[in-house]
Design an enzyme around this catalytic site. Structure first.
Site, PDB file in Angstrom:
ATOM      1  N   CYS A 170       0.711  -0.912  -0.299  1.00 33.73           N
ATOM      2  CA  CYS A 170      -0.026  -0.296  -0.220  1.00 33.73           C
ATOM      3  C   CYS A 170       0.443   1.372  -0.037  1.00 33.73           C
ATOM      4  CB  CYS A 170      -0.658  -0.025   1.261  1.00 33.73           C
ATOM      5  SG  CYS A 170      -1.444  -1.100   1.236  1.00 33.73           S
ATOM      6  N   HIS A 230      -4.071   7.003   1.610  1.00 32.71           N
ATOM      7  CA  HIS A 230      -4.348   5.461   1.879  1.00 32.71           C
ATOM      8  C   HIS A 230      -5.719   5.135   1.830  1.00 32.71           C
ATOM      9  CE1 HIS A 230      -4.491   1.243   1.170  1.00 32.71           C
ATOM     10  NE2 HIS A 230      -3.526   1.198   1.767  1.00 32.71           N
ATOM     11  N   ASN A 242      -9.873  -0.786  -0.317  1.00 32.92           N
ATOM     12  CA  ASN A 242      -8.723  -0.096  -0.811  1.00 32.92           C
ATOM     13  C   ASN A 242      -8.367  -0.756  -1.701  1.00 32.92           C
ATOM     14  OD1 ASN A 242      -6.386  -0.705   0.043  1.00 32.92           O
ATOM     15  ND2 ASN A 242      -6.409  -2.062   2.190  1.00 32.92           N
TER      16      ASN A 242
END
Ligand code: UT7
Length: 337
Positions: free
Chosen positions: A127, A264, A294
């Site tokens: 990520c 994020h 996500n």
């Protein structure tokens, strides 16, 4: 002055900055709502929304590879930058879901966009991958080796979710986001623009909190995503906040000067906790988790593009990106857009 030959470095008296000249994103057509998932696994819209903030996610088609998503985002970024594929001399794709074990997804992006020979490689930092990739591109640019870099975060995470693990599979989606970073020469560094500061870190002692339980040299399989959600959550709030403190200190700017926090998108509760710790007004936070879920390395450029295209983020504003994910790896980047 930049020499187009890769690796050639010309020293001038000027400062070379790397500025964001274009931003783009791509989401696959297939939208899967929480209610759609509840028909397949033991979950509910209420649980997913209240625990994560996710309302829906996009899944790529079977015949769409990560490079296809990346190319969609790259075209949009090039278009916004007013550049053509022939202008690009560096491609970095941050991804944990490459088309193939090798060669890199980046060379398929080169191939599909007809980008001439130059530097191309993938980057694996989950990520935080997009931030790691931006920093590497920034270094190529400021050392005079590259003029225009395509930095992409692209993921097809739907291909390695375990549908028996309801605490994890509902959280992820597919998509891609891209920026074109371009060299800009200025005679002085008094009013810097582009990437102002970056802070990156990883802690391998925490690797077992978020990983895929497969790989070419261990199991010979791709594996499935495994996550200790509570530990990742706890680390995310602490390290994302610290990373933002770090970059603002490095750039000597006050957090009150930040126009937009583009974090994020893993969990709305993580985002809100970080914003609170950083004393950032919620109206200054770009949130897309409700629509995108996500998307790992793609989530920051997807959120950035959403904020630019709906008119909130404007040229000249101060942006801070921050992420934490598998590794655990994390970081933050401060940008004058
Ligand atoms: O991008 C990388 C970074 N990733 C992250 O930052 C993710 C960080 N972690 C998280 O976002 C959260 O920990 C989760 C959203 C993954 C989980 O939230 P939580 O508040 O930690 O929930 P939990 O795992 O403690 O589960 C609570 C309950 C459990 O039931 P019991 O044991 O209390 O009866 C789970 O079995 O919720 C149950 N549960 C579900 N129920 C309905 C877990 N998943 C689901 C589900 N639907 N999908």
């Amino acid at each position: 002055m930049i020499d187009k030959r890769v690796g050639a470095r010309i020293v001038t008296g000027n400062v070379i900055e790397s500025v964001i000249s274009g931003v783009g994103s791509y989401l696959p057509e297939n939208v899967v709502t929480n209610d759609d998932l509840a028909k397949k696994i033991d979950t509910s819209d209420e649980w997913i929304r209240s625990r994560s903030g996710i309302g829906q996610r996009h899944y790529a088609a079977d015949d769409q590879a990560t490079s296809d998503l990346a190319v969609g985002a790259a075209w949009n970024a090039l278009d916004q930058a007013g550049l053509k594929p022939k202008d690009i001399d560096l491609v970095i794709v941050a991804t944990v879901t490459p088309d193939k074990t090798f060669p890199s997804t980046a060379v398929y992006v080169q191939q599909k966009l007809n980008i001439p020979p130059g530097i191309a490689f993938d980057l694996s930092a989950a990520c935080a991958g997009f931030l790691y990739a931006m920093n590497i591109a920034h270094d190529f640019i400021r050392t005079g080796q590259v003029k225009h870099a395509l930095v992409i975060g692209a993921e097809k995470l739907s291909c390695f979710l375990d549908w028996e693990d309801r605490a994890t599979c509902v959280l992820f989606g597919d998509g891609a986001g891209a920026v074109v970073l371009s060299a800009e020469e200025t005679p002085t560094a008094d009013a810097p623009s582009g990437i102002l500061a970056t802070y990156l870190c990883a802690d391998g002692r925490l690797a077992d909190h978020l990983y895929a339980d497969g790989g070419p040299s261990s199991t010979g399989t791709v594996g499935k995503v495994r996550m200790n959600g509570k530990e990742v959550f706890r680390n995310a709030v602490t390290e994302i906040s610290n990373a933002v403190f770090e970059v603002t200190e490095r750039a000597k700017v006050s957090r009150h000067e930040i126009d937009w926090f583009v974090p994020h998108q893993a969990n709305i509760r993580i985002i809100q906790s970080c914003a609170k710790k950083l004393s950032l007004d919620p109206s200054k936070v770009i949130v897309t988790i409700d629509k995108h879920a996500n998307t790992s390395s793609a989530s920051i450029p997807l959120a950035l593009d959403a904020g630019i295209r709906d008119g909130r983020i404007k040229r000249g504003e101060l942006l801070v990106f921050a992420a934490l994910g598998g590794g655990l790896a994390w970081g933050s980047t401060l940008v004058r857009y």
